[in-house]
Scaffold this motif. Structure first.
Motif, PDB file in Angstrom:
ATOM      1  N   GLY A  21       0.811  -1.204   0.000  1.00  0.00           N
ATOM      2  CA  GLY A  21       0.000   0.000   0.000  1.00  0.00           C
ATOM      3  C   GLY A  21       0.845   1.254   0.000  1.00  0.00           C
ATOM      4  O   GLY A  21       0.556   2.228  -0.705  1.00  0.00           O
ATOM      5  N   ARG A  22       1.916   1.252   0.777  1.00  0.00           N
ATOM      6  CA  ARG A  22       2.817   2.411   0.832  1.00  0.00           C
ATOM      7  C   ARG A  22       3.491   2.638  -0.511  1.00  0.00           C
ATOM      8  O   ARG A  22       3.701   3.788  -0.924  1.00  0.00           O
ATOM      9  N   ALA A  23       3.837   1.561  -1.205  1.00  0.00           N
ATOM     10  CA  ALA A  23       4.459   1.705  -2.520  1.00  0.00           C
ATOM     11  C   ALA A  23       3.497   2.367  -3.498  1.00  0.00           C
ATOM     12  O   ALA A  23       3.900   3.217  -4.304  1.00  0.00           O
ATOM     13  N   GLY A  24       2.224   1.987  -3.443  1.00  0.00           N
ATOM     14  CA  GLY A  24       1.229   2.613  -4.303  1.00  0.00           C
ATOM     15  C   GLY A  24       1.070   4.093  -4.014  1.00  0.00           C
ATOM     16  O   GLY A  24       0.979   4.916  -4.926  1.00  0.00           O
ATOM     17  N   VAL A  25       1.045   4.443  -2.737  1.00  0.00           N
ATOM     18  CA  VAL A  25       0.942   5.849  -2.338  1.00  0.00           C
ATOM     19  C   VAL A  25       2.175   6.628  -2.808  1.00  0.00           C
ATOM     20  O   VAL A  25       2.069   7.775  -3.274  1.00  0.00           O
ATOM     21  N   GLN A  51      11.860   4.745   5.348  1.00  0.00           N
ATOM     22  CA  GLN A  51      10.877   4.012   6.149  1.00  0.00           C
ATOM     23  C   GLN A  51      10.570   2.658   5.522  1.00  0.00           C
ATOM     24  O   GLN A  51      10.410   1.662   6.224  1.00  0.00           O
ATOM     25  N   MET A  52      10.489   2.631   4.185  1.00  0.00           N
ATOM     26  CA  MET A  52      10.239   1.359   3.506  1.00  0.00           C
ATOM     27  C   MET A  52      11.402   0.391   3.701  1.00  0.00           C
ATOM     28  O   MET A  52      11.203  -0.813   3.892  1.00  0.00           O
ATOM     29  N   VAL A  53      12.611   0.911   3.661  1.00  0.00           N
ATOM     30  CA  VAL A  53      13.785   0.064   3.896  1.00  0.00           C
ATOM     31  C   VAL A  53      13.717  -0.541   5.293  1.00  0.00           C
ATOM     32  O   VAL A  53      14.019  -1.728   5.494  1.00  0.00           O
ATOM     33  N   GLN A  85      10.119 -13.366  -1.066  1.00  0.00           N
ATOM     34  CA  GLN A  85      10.137 -12.806  -2.417  1.00  0.00           C
ATOM     35  C   GLN A  85       9.286 -11.543  -2.505  1.00  0.00           C
ATOM     36  O   GLN A  85       9.672 -10.544  -3.127  1.00  0.00           O
ATOM     37  N   ILE A  86       8.126 -11.573  -1.882  1.00  0.00           N
ATOM     38  CA  ILE A  86       7.201 -10.434  -1.942  1.00  0.00           C
ATOM     39  C   ILE A  86       7.784  -9.218  -1.235  1.00  0.00           C
ATOM     40  O   ILE A  86       7.581  -8.077  -1.656  1.00  0.00           O
ATOM     41  N   ILE A  87       8.506  -9.448  -0.149  1.00  0.00           N
ATOM     42  CA  ILE A  87       9.167  -8.340   0.547  1.00  0.00           C
ATOM     43  C   ILE A  87      10.054  -7.565  -0.424  1.00  0.00           C
ATOM     44  O   ILE A  87      10.032  -6.330  -0.477  1.00  0.00           O
ATOM     45  N   ALA A  88      10.843  -8.303  -1.202  1.00  0.00           N
ATOM     46  CA  ALA A  88      11.742  -7.657  -2.166  1.00  0.00           C
ATOM     47  C   ALA A  88      10.947  -6.919  -3.239  1.00  0.00           C
ATOM     48  O   ALA A  88      11.323  -5.810  -3.653  1.00  0.00           O
ATOM     49  N   ASP A  89       9.836  -7.506  -3.700  1.00  0.00           N
ATOM     50  CA  ASP A  89       9.027  -6.862  -4.738  1.00  0.00           C
ATOM     51  C   ASP A  89       8.438  -5.542  -4.251  1.00  0.00           C
ATOM     52  O   ASP A  89       8.447  -4.539  -4.970  1.00  0.00           O
ATOM     53  N   THR A  90       7.907  -5.539  -3.042  1.00  0.00           N
ATOM     54  CA  THR A  90       7.264  -4.326  -2.542  1.00  0.00           C
ATOM     55  C   THR A  90       8.289  -3.207  -2.322  1.00  0.00           C
ATOM     56  O   THR A  90       8.027  -2.038  -2.647  1.00  0.00           O
ATOM     57  N   GLU A  91       9.450  -3.559  -1.800  1.00  0.00           N
ATOM     58  CA  GLU A  91      10.483  -2.541  -1.594  1.00  0.00           C
ATOM     59  C   GLU A  91      10.960  -1.988  -2.931  1.00  0.00           C
ATOM     60  O   GLU A  91      11.211  -0.780  -3.074  1.00  0.00           O
ATOM     61  N   ARG A  92      11.038  -2.851  -3.936  1.00  0.00           N
ATOM     62  CA  ARG A  92      11.467  -2.404  -5.258  1.00  0.00           C
ATOM     63  C   ARG A  92      10.417  -1.485  -5.884  1.00  0.00           C
ATOM     64  O   ARG A  92      10.773  -0.507  -6.564  1.00  0.00           O
ATOM     65  N   GLY A 132      -0.981  -1.254  -7.249  1.00  0.00           N
ATOM     66  CA  GLY A 132      -0.534  -1.320  -5.862  1.00  0.00           C
ATOM     67  C   GLY A 132      -1.672  -1.654  -4.923  1.00  0.00           C
ATOM     68  O   GLY A 132      -1.531  -2.471  -4.010  1.00  0.00           O
ATOM     69  N   GLU A 133      -2.829  -1.050  -5.158  1.00  0.00           N
ATOM     70  CA  GLU A 133      -3.996  -1.325  -4.319  1.00  0.00           C
ATOM     71  C   GLU A 133      -4.486  -2.756  -4.512  1.00  0.00           C
ATOM     72  O   GLU A 133      -4.861  -3.431  -3.544  1.00  0.00           O
ATOM     73  N   SER A 134      -4.471  -3.226  -5.759  1.00  0.00           N
ATOM     74  CA  SER A 134      -4.920  -4.593  -6.027  1.00  0.00           C
ATOM     75  C   SER A 134      -3.984  -5.616  -5.405  1.00  0.00           C
ATOM     76  O   SER A 134      -4.429  -6.625  -4.834  1.00  0.00           O
ATOM     77  N   ALA A 135      -2.684  -5.366  -5.507  1.00  0.00           N
ATOM     78  CA  ALA A 135      -1.718  -6.276  -4.900  1.00  0.00           C
ATOM     79  C   ALA A 135      -1.868  -6.298  -3.384  1.00  0.00           C
ATOM     80  O   ALA A 135      -1.778  -7.364  -2.749  1.00  0.00           O
ATOM     81  N   GLN A 136      -2.106  -5.145  -2.804  1.00  0.00           N
ATOM     82  CA  GLN A 136      -2.342  -5.077  -1.358  1.00  0.00           C
ATOM     83  C   GLN A 136      -3.555  -5.913  -0.984  1.00  0.00           C
ATOM     84  O   GLN A 136      -3.525  -6.670   0.005  1.00  0.00           O
ATOM     85  N   GLN A 137      -4.610  -5.815  -1.768  1.00  0.00           N
ATOM     86  CA  GLN A 137      -5.832  -6.547  -1.462  1.00  0.00           C
ATOM     87  C   GLN A 137      -5.639  -8.059  -1.562  1.00  0.00           C
ATOM     88  O   GLN A 137      -6.110  -8.811  -0.704  1.00  0.00           O
TER      89      GLN A 137
END
Length: 221
Positions: A21-25, A51-53, A85-92, A132-137
């Protein structure tokens, strides 16, 4: 022990959803900075990446603790490895928003994009925020069918990416080389943001079904 494990896993999934969600924002703010030549917004996106890091570090520690202390097997093991894996994707995804913001900051006080190119990036920004919102959901629901729909949104992003290059290659392009380089880089940042969101969807399908769909076939699940 299993009850504690699943509680911790649910908490980890919540962390991942929050990161997404933060990545989308961040991409929404970065797109605003790009289109409006808003230096303050650009700086805010860049600064907030720290903060994301930190969130990535916390989530990774939580995932590694689940592996080390709970010794998950089968579906639980899939969930933990997928989470890593998802952690790395969201940070990227967040880092790609930072790249957009940095280009906006570099060109300030001038606008980076103009005319039809600006309209294209406005739509790419809208799609990126939606992804980003869809992935969060889907991280919250774990629904593989819902996760598969991310590919459809990515197809629209790919179409816009191709449109950008048609504008760059047009004989009527008159914005110069620097603007062309900026446009090509920015298009790539948005396209990769979408790809990472789709990858999150693939991982959700894998967690739910035990089968990791090919990158081009996720929409069939």
């Amino acid at each position: 022990m299993r009850t504690v494990f699943h509680e911790n896993l649910d908490e980890l999934n919540g962390q991942l959803a929050k990161m997404c969600g933060r990545a989308g924002v961040a991409m929404k703010s970065a797109t605003h900075a790009l289109l409006a030549a808003d230096l303050s917004a650009a700086e805010q996106v860049i600064t907030a990446h720290d903060q994301m890091v930190g969130m990535r570090s916390d989530a990774e520690q939580a995932a590694f603790a689940l592996l080390a202390l709970q010794q998950p097997v089968a579906g639980d093991l899939r969930a933990v490895f997928s989470a890593i894996q998802i952690i790395a994707d969201t940070e990227r995804m967040d880092a790609l928003a930072v790249h957009v913001a940095k280009i906006a900051r570099l060109r300030y006080p001038e606008h980076t994009v103009y005319g039809e190119v600006s309209d294209c990036f406005a739509e790419m920004g809208r799609l990126a925020v939606g992804l980003g919102e869809s992935a969060q959901q889907v991280l919250l629901t774990g629904d593989p069918a819902e996760a598969a729909h991310l590919r459809e949104q990515d197809t629209s992003m790919d179409d816009l990416y191709r449109r950008l290059f048609s504008l760059l290659m047009s004989p009527s392009w008159d914005h110069g080389i620097a603007a062309a380089v900026d446009t090509a880089l920015l298009g790539r940042f948005y396209e990769r943001f979408a790809d990472h969101a789709v990858e999150i969807g693939r991982r959700v399908v894998f967690i739910a079904t035990g089968a990791l769909p090919p990158e081009d076939d996720i929409s069939t699940y």
